[in-house]
Every structure is written in structure tokens, then in C-alpha cells.
Write a protein that holds these residues in place. Structure first.
Motif, PDB file in Angstrom:
ATOM      1  N   ILE A   1     -10.740  48.594  42.433  1.00  0.00           N
ATOM      2  CA  ILE A   1     -11.168  47.711  42.600  1.00  0.00           C
ATOM      3  C   ILE A   1     -11.025  46.482  41.851  1.00  0.00           C
ATOM      4  O   ILE A   1     -11.270  45.376  41.944  1.00  0.00           O
ATOM      5  N   GLY A   2     -10.389  46.826  40.476  1.00  0.00           N
ATOM      6  CA  GLY A   2      -9.759  45.869  39.410  1.00  0.00           C
ATOM      7  C   GLY A   2      -8.960  44.973  40.020  1.00  0.00           C
ATOM      8  O   GLY A   2      -8.760  43.503  40.119  1.00  0.00           O
ATOM      9  N   SER A   3      -7.950  45.850  40.869  1.00  0.00           N
ATOM     10  CA  SER A   3      -6.776  45.073  41.491  1.00  0.00           C
ATOM     11  C   SER A   3      -7.360  44.021  42.378  1.00  0.00           C
ATOM     12  O   SER A   3      -6.710  43.169  42.549  1.00  0.00           O
ATOM     13  N   ALA A   4      -8.004  44.615  43.218  1.00  0.00           N
ATOM     14  CA  ALA A   4      -8.875  43.633  44.153  1.00  0.00           C
ATOM     15  C   ALA A   4      -9.392  42.274  43.753  1.00  0.00           C
ATOM     16  O   ALA A   4      -9.244  41.314  43.951  1.00  0.00           O
ATOM     17  N   LYS A   5     -10.180  42.650  42.398  1.00  0.00           N
ATOM     18  CA  LYS A   5     -10.621  41.353  41.911  1.00  0.00           C
ATOM     19  C   LYS A   5      -9.563  40.442  41.205  1.00  0.00           C
ATOM     20  O   LYS A   5      -9.760  39.088  41.095  1.00  0.00           O
ATOM     21  N   GLU A   6      -8.559  41.127  40.683  1.00  0.00           N
ATOM     22  CA  GLU A   6      -7.357  40.128  40.252  1.00  0.00           C
ATOM     23  C   GLU A   6      -6.859  39.255  41.201  1.00  0.00           C
ATOM     24  O   GLU A   6      -6.515  38.290  41.259  1.00  0.00           O
TER      25      GLU A   6
ATOM     26  N   VAL B   1     -13.806  31.618  40.411  1.00  0.00           N
ATOM     27  CA  VAL B   1     -14.519  32.764  40.356  1.00  0.00           C
ATOM     28  C   VAL B   1     -15.615  32.605  39.603  1.00  0.00           C
ATOM     29  O   VAL B   1     -15.316  32.169  38.283  1.00  0.00           O
ATOM     30  N   ALA B   2     -16.881  32.969  39.728  1.00  0.00           N
ATOM     31  CA  ALA B   2     -17.989  33.206  38.933  1.00  0.00           C
ATOM     32  C   ALA B   2     -18.097  34.702  38.476  1.00  0.00           C
ATOM     33  O   ALA B   2     -18.272  35.549  39.507  1.00  0.00           O
TER      34      ALA B   2
ATOM     35  N   TYR C   1     -16.584  40.273  39.095  1.00  0.00           N
ATOM     36  CA  TYR C   1     -17.198  41.227  37.969  1.00  0.00           C
ATOM     37  C   TYR C   1     -16.032  41.713  37.100  1.00  0.00           C
ATOM     38  O   TYR C   1     -15.073  42.116  37.797  1.00  0.00           O
ATOM     39  N   ILE C   2     -16.176  41.777  35.744  1.00  0.00           N
ATOM     40  CA  ILE C   2     -15.304  42.259  34.929  1.00  0.00           C
ATOM     41  C   ILE C   2     -15.869  43.351  34.210  1.00  0.00           C
ATOM     42  O   ILE C   2     -15.177  44.346  34.127  1.00  0.00           O
ATOM     43  N   GLY C   3     -16.773  43.560  33.095  1.00  0.00           N
ATOM     44  CA  GLY C   3     -17.278  44.428  32.633  1.00  0.00           C
ATOM     45  C   GLY C   3     -16.810  44.596  31.355  1.00  0.00           C
ATOM     46  O   GLY C   3     -15.825  44.269  31.190  1.00  0.00           O
TER      47      GLY C   3
ATOM     48  N   ASP D   1      -4.204  53.552  48.668  1.00  0.00           N
ATOM     49  CA  ASP D   1      -5.777  53.296  48.492  1.00  0.00           C
ATOM     50  C   ASP D   1      -5.761  51.958  47.926  1.00  0.00           C
ATOM     51  O   ASP D   1      -6.592  51.104  48.208  1.00  0.00           O
ATOM     52  N   LEU D   2      -4.563  51.682  46.869  1.00  0.00           N
ATOM     53  CA  LEU D   2      -4.628  50.339  46.505  1.00  0.00           C
ATOM     54  C   LEU D   2      -4.206  49.362  47.238  1.00  0.00           C
ATOM     55  O   LEU D   2      -5.185  48.093  47.260  1.00  0.00           O
ATOM     56  N   THR D   3      -3.540  49.405  48.209  1.00  0.00           N
ATOM     57  CA  THR D   3      -3.344  48.219  49.122  1.00  0.00           C
ATOM     58  C   THR D   3      -4.518  47.864  50.083  1.00  0.00           C
ATOM     59  O   THR D   3      -4.731  46.749  50.261  1.00  0.00           O
ATOM     60  N   ASN D   4      -5.051  48.991  50.459  1.00  0.00           N
ATOM     61  CA  ASN D   4      -6.398  48.973  51.237  1.00  0.00           C
ATOM     62  C   ASN D   4      -7.462  48.256  50.612  1.00  0.00           C
ATOM     63  O   ASN D   4      -8.311  47.330  51.199  1.00  0.00           O
ATOM     64  N   THR D   5      -7.791  48.498  49.414  1.00  0.00           N
ATOM     65  CA  THR D   5      -8.893  47.953  48.628  1.00  0.00           C
ATOM     66  C   THR D   5      -8.642  46.625  48.231  1.00  0.00           C
ATOM     67  O   THR D   5      -9.538  45.846  48.442  1.00  0.00           O
ATOM     68  N   VAL D   6      -7.525  46.254  48.148  1.00  0.00           N
ATOM     69  CA  VAL D   6      -7.108  44.958  47.956  1.00  0.00           C
ATOM     70  C   VAL D   6      -7.233  44.205  49.313  1.00  0.00           C
ATOM     71  O   VAL D   6      -7.707  42.956  49.089  1.00  0.00           O
ATOM     72  N   LYS D   7      -6.914  44.647  50.070  1.00  0.00           N
ATOM     73  CA  LYS D   7      -6.985  44.022  51.529  1.00  0.00           C
ATOM     74  C   LYS D   7      -8.504  43.695  51.901  1.00  0.00           C
ATOM     75  O   LYS D   7      -8.850  42.623  52.646  1.00  0.00           O
ATOM     76  N   VAL D   8      -9.230  44.825  51.523  1.00  0.00           N
ATOM     77  CA  VAL D   8     -10.708  44.638  51.809  1.00  0.00           C
ATOM     78  C   VAL D   8     -11.568  43.523  50.897  1.00  0.00           C
ATOM     79  O   VAL D   8     -12.117  42.760  51.466  1.00  0.00           O
ATOM     80  N   MET D   9     -11.193  43.847  49.827  1.00  0.00           N
ATOM     81  CA  MET D   9     -12.233  43.215  48.461  1.00  0.00           C
ATOM     82  C   MET D   9     -11.476  42.361  47.822  1.00  0.00           C
ATOM     83  O   MET D   9     -11.960  41.569  47.125  1.00  0.00           O
TER      84      MET D   9
END
Length: 398
Positions: free
Chosen positions: A241-246, A269-270, A226-228, A189-197
Motif C-alpha cells: 500500500i505504501g508503494s501505491a501511495k508513493e 496530496v493531502a 496516509y503516511i503514518g 501483488d505489488l503491481t496489482n496494488t499500485v494499479k488499484v490504489m
């Protein structure tokens, strides 16, 4: 044909083309009556048909820069019998208004992740767009990506890491608040999400543009993130999603070094504020937080929708004299959202909210209105009882 909104859960199944047009016109009107700035003249926006991407295009074209733009997006075309996607019509209405102003507004539709799309855009820049661009804005939101080299399909998965997470989200169709429990993410899941996002595709775009020699000296590129706050950490910053944003933010730092050396340019990044978008509506727990935030920020007179936030970002920060960067060189227009007084009040609402009182404690009505506006419904100035001529609309070209 009279078009009424069709919603399943928190998924919009149709759109209103006339409402989409009016919403584009409303955003243009806002920008034309707001602070002006001088920015990039030739701009490429990846993910340009809705949310922050569309708002970026409108701000740059109508906010003083008079920018020529190329918008890349993946949208569903309308036909004589079926309504297309909201972004399909928003692209068209934007182009029509920009061309009235004498601007170039090229819409290129297809898979932004593919090599073919990059080649098509580069060809257009060379042959019909003046040869070089000054700015690339990466605002792509997708739940799936096909790797352009291996053709392997990756699907993102919005889950917490480490342990399960329980919280509340909205069912817009039923106007209810529902409890959801998310199981922890697997490594896949983590790998795929980083790959996409994550930032991989953004980097591929920048490097392809540099190699093709279609970026100007001083070229700038930015991606939206986004951080939030702490209340969202479980699903967001500490989730997949946080890992993807990192990864996206690391990509920004790497690209910044490349561009400094090769083009005296920059990349960053904004970090934008929480708003209702087609992508954010899918994030579990996020809708409840966003509706509470709307209420608090509205009461304090600092609430912003996509166009208001984006125009401030460009007029004050990107091309203005009030840039706000943090220690990791992330531009922070989200500082209003994360003010201590705002978050303290949001947290108080969050502690008290139940399935019975959420409409009173949060601004659910505004949340639903913004959700419907994404697809052309609930837009002021539109008569939703009038027939929409799909046959005539099907003649429109992107």
C-alpha cells in the motif's frame, strides 16, 4: 423490520438506514457550527459516499462555500426485502439536505474506474452543472479495479515487502485481539496494488476533464493519502500500500506541472490522520494502532473524527491561511497525529498491549463505536428498537 448490526470478523454485513441519516445530519450540524470558509463552488468528488469523501462533501456544502457537488460512488441499492449499503443511504440523505439549502447534489453511481463513468460525469457537467468545475477531490478506496482499456481485473493485496510481518489486529465481532502473520508480497501483488490504489485513475480523470474543457481557470485537484508513524511502516509505508501511495504522490507532482501550464491550477496530496473507515478496517495491524492513537489524542484534546479532521483541512489549510506543506508538496493535516509526544505515548501502549489488556490500554470501545457508525449503528438519537420500513425506503432515489 428491526435492524441489528451483523458483523463477521471485521466486516460489517448490513447497515441501519435511519442511523445513516442521523450520522449525516450530525456531521452537517458540526460543520454548520464550526469555522466558515469560502472555497470552490462547483466540485466533483470521486468516492463520495463514506469516510473522508462524504465528510469532504458535507464540509464544502455546509461549511460556508455552499458548494454544488457531484458525488461518484459504487453502492448497493436497497429493496423492499433487503437493506442497501450504508453509502447508498448516505448519498440520499446528503442530497436531500443539500437540496433544502438550494444546492445541486448529484449522485452518480457506478464504476469510477470506467471510461463510461468519466463520460457520464463530463456530460452532466456540460449540460446541467454549469459547464465547468473548480475542484476535483479523489477519495476513492477500492480493493479491485478493472482496467478500462484492457478489461483486466486487478486486486490489491495488503502485504509487507521483503519479509514476513507479524502483528496484532482486532476481530470486532468477537471483541478480541488476534495475532496475524503476513507473508511478503510477490511482484504481482505489488503491481496489482499500485494499479488499484495508485494514481493512474486519478490522472485519467484529470486528463479527461481537461480534454473535455470542463475545468475552470485555477482548477485545483487533491487526492487523499496516509503516511503514518514508524510503528505502521511494515504494513503501510514499506508495504504494497505504501508503494501505491508513493505512486499517487508522484502522480500529484506530475499533474501539478500539467495544471500549472494549462489552467494556472494545482494538484497535491493531502495526508490525513488515521481514522476508522471501511477501507482502513481491512488493513492488518492498523486497528490496534488506531485505537491506541484515539486514546492518546483524546487525552490530549486533539482527537478528530472524519468530519472534524476534514473540516479543519479545508477551513484552515485548503482555503484558509494555515496551509502545512512538506518538502514534497504534500499537505500535512496529519501533523497532530505525528507529534512526538503523541507517538511516544502510542508506542508505549503498543509495547505493553496484550490479548488480555488491550481494552484497558487502548480505546477499543471508541474504535468499535466508530466502526458501527460507518453503517448507521451506535448513532446518538436513533431508537434501534423501532421498525424500519424497507418498502418505503426502497422508493428513495439516489
Amino acid at each position: 423490520m428491526v435492524i441489528k448490526p451483523k458483523i463477521k470478523g471485521s466486516l460489517a454485513l448490513n447497515c441501519h438506514p435511519v442511523g445513516c441519516k442521523e450520522e449525516v445530519l450530525n456531521q452537517i450540524k458540526y460543520v454548520e457550527n464550526s469555522k466558515k470558509y469560502k472555497g470552490a463552488k462547483k466540485v466533483l468528488i470521486i468516492g463520495a459516499s463514506s469516510g473522508y469523501g462524504l465528510a469532504t462533501r458535507i464540509s464544502l456544502a455546509f461549511g460556508g462555500s455552499d458548494s454544488d457537488t457531484i458525488g461518484v460512488s459504487f453502492e448497493r441499492e436497497g429493496s423492499k426485502r433487503k437493506v442497501g449499503s450504508a453509502g447508498w443511504y448516505s448519498n440520499i440523505w446528503f442530497r436531500e439536505e443539500a437540496e433544502k439549502k438550494g444546492l445541486i447534489a448529484k449522485n452518480i453511481l457506478g464504476d469510477a474506474f470506467s471510461h463510461n463513468m468519466k463520460e457520464e460525469v463530463i456530460k452532466y457537467i456540460k449540460e446541467e452543472f454549469g459547464g465547468k468545475i473548480d475542484l476535483l477531490v479523489y477519495s476513492l478506496a477500492s480493493g479491485m479495479r478493472t482496467d478500462p482499456d484492457t478489461n483486466k481485473i486487478y486486486k490489491s493485496n495488503l502485504r509487507p515487502q521483503g519479509e514476513s510481518l507479524t502483528g496484532f489486529t482486532f476481530n470486532v465481532e468477537k471483541e478480541s485481539m488476534e495475532e496475524v502473520t503476513l507473508s511478503p508480497a510477490t511482484e504481482e501483488d505489488l503491481t496489482n496494488t499500485v494499479k488499484v490504489m495508485g494514481g493512474e485513475d486519478w490522472e485519467l480523470w484529470v486528463k479527461a476533464l481537461i480534454e473535455a474543457n470542463v475545468v475552470s481557470e485555477g482548477f485545483k485537484t487533491m487526492a487523499y493519502s496516509y503516511i503514518g508513524p514508524a510503528v505502521m511502516e511494515g504494513i503501510y509505508r514499506h508495504g504494497t500500500i505504501g508503494s501505491a501511495k508513493e505512486h499517487l504522490e508522484k502522480t500529484a507532482r506530475d499533474l501539478d506541472e500539467v495544471l500549472k501550464d494549462e489552467k494556472s491550477g494545482e494538484a497535491y496530496v493531502a495526508v490525513n490522520k488515521a481514522i476508522v473507515t471501511k477501507a482502513s478496517a481491512y488493513i492488518p495491524i492498523f486497528p490496534l494502532y488506531a485505537s491506541a492513537l484515539m486514546r492518546v489524542m483524546e487525552e490530549k484534546g486533539i482527537e478528530e473524527n472524519a468530519i472534524e479532521h476534514t473540516h479543519r483541512l479545508f477551513a484552515d489549510m485548503v482555503y484558509g491561511d494555515k496551509p502545512e506543506f512538506d518538502s514534497e508538496k504534500r499537505m500535512r493535516p496529519d501533523s497532530w497525529e505525528l507529534r512526538d509526544d503523541v507517538q511516544e505515548e502510542v508506542l508505549e501502549i503498543y509495547k505493553k498491549v496484550t490479548e488480555n489488556n488491550f481494552k484497558e490500554l487502548t480505546d477499543f470501545d471508541k474504535y468499535k463505536t466508530e466502526f458501527l457508525k460507518l453503517n448507521g449503528f451506535k448513532v446518538e438519537g436513533v431508537n434501534y428498537e423501532e421498525d424500519v420500513d424497507l418498502e418505503e425506503l426502497s422508493k428513495l432515489k439516489p
